[in-house]
Design a protein around this motif. Structure first.
Motif, PDB file in Angstrom:
ATOM      1  N   VAL A 112      38.404  28.486  19.871  1.00 23.16           N
ATOM      2  CA  VAL A 112      38.934  27.740  21.011  1.00 23.16           C
ATOM      3  C   VAL A 112      38.458  28.408  22.297  1.00 23.16           C
ATOM      4  O   VAL A 112      38.644  29.608  22.484  1.00 23.16           O
ATOM      5  N   ASP A 114      38.321  29.932  25.828  1.00 21.21           N
ATOM      6  CA  ASP A 114      39.300  30.534  26.725  1.00 21.21           C
ATOM      7  C   ASP A 114      38.507  31.365  27.728  1.00 21.21           C
ATOM      8  O   ASP A 114      38.018  32.444  27.392  1.00 21.21           O
ATOM      9  N   SER A 116      39.265  33.177  29.993  1.00 18.13           N
ATOM     10  CA  SER A 116      39.795  34.491  30.349  1.00 18.13           C
ATOM     11  C   SER A 116      39.307  35.562  29.365  1.00 18.13           C
ATOM     12  O   SER A 116      39.549  36.740  29.561  1.00 18.13           O
ATOM     13  N   LYS A 117      38.597  35.115  28.308  1.00 14.13           N
ATOM     14  CA  LYS A 117      38.076  36.029  27.285  1.00 14.13           C
ATOM     15  C   LYS A 117      36.585  35.744  27.100  1.00 14.13           C
ATOM     16  O   LYS A 117      36.099  34.691  27.486  1.00 14.13           O
ATOM     17  N   SER A 119      33.280  34.353  25.519  1.00 16.54           N
ATOM     18  CA  SER A 119      33.032  33.149  24.731  1.00 16.54           C
ATOM     19  C   SER A 119      32.021  33.449  23.648  1.00 16.54           C
ATOM     20  O   SER A 119      30.983  34.049  23.911  1.00 16.54           O
TER      21      SER A 119
END
Length: 152
Positions: A112, A114, A116-117, A119
């Motif tokens: 998924v 995100d 903020s993290k 990829s």
């Protein structure tokens, strides 16, 4: 009935062409770890070029077999590059890389998304996996590895 330039019916020529294309797509030879490693290197550097990164630095030159599986090997490669303001915020830089990767090769997201993290994206065709990240100081960070592949 329509005929090709060589006198064969068009329908037969098209059937043979489509069959040949299907066979070559299915019978494609799996790359070796070294071949996929070179593709990985090309994709990482091309991606950094697509986002117009400056001062690109190779942080993992790869080029070495990392043992895995049943006598197989992986290859790695990583590089960083500086982004330019005003879009040098990490979340925008990661989004920019995800958008630009389609101009490099066919990659699909893993898991998924995100922003903020980091990829993770994978290319089934080249058997490579990239991790896209960015620092709070405006650096693009791209690392990757090949799948576990044969050494020869």
């Amino acid at each position: 009935m329509s005929r090709s330039a060589l006198g064969f019916p068009i329908r037969i020529v098209m059937t043979l062409l489509l069959a040949g294309t299907a066979l070559s797509a299915c019978g494609g030879k799996e790359p070796t770890a070294a071949e996929a490693g070179e593709t990985l290197k090309t994709h990482v550097l091309k991606l950094l070029g697509e986002v117009r990164a400056k001062n690109i630095t190779v942080t993992d030159p790869g080029g070495k077999d990392v043992p895995c599986g049943d006598g197989g090997a992986k290859r790695t490669f990583a590089a960083t590059g500086q982004g330019e303001p005003p879009h040098s915020e990490a979340i925008f830089m990661k989004d920019e890389m995800r958008g630009a990767v389609g101009r490099v090769a066919k990659y699909t997201g893993v898991g998924v998304p995100d922003l903020s993290k980091p990829s993770k994206i994978a290319s089934e065709e080249s058997r490579t996996i990239l991790v896209l990240d960015a620092s709070s100081t405006g650096d693009y960070i791209v690392s990757g590895e090949t799948e576990c592949l044969s050494r020869s």
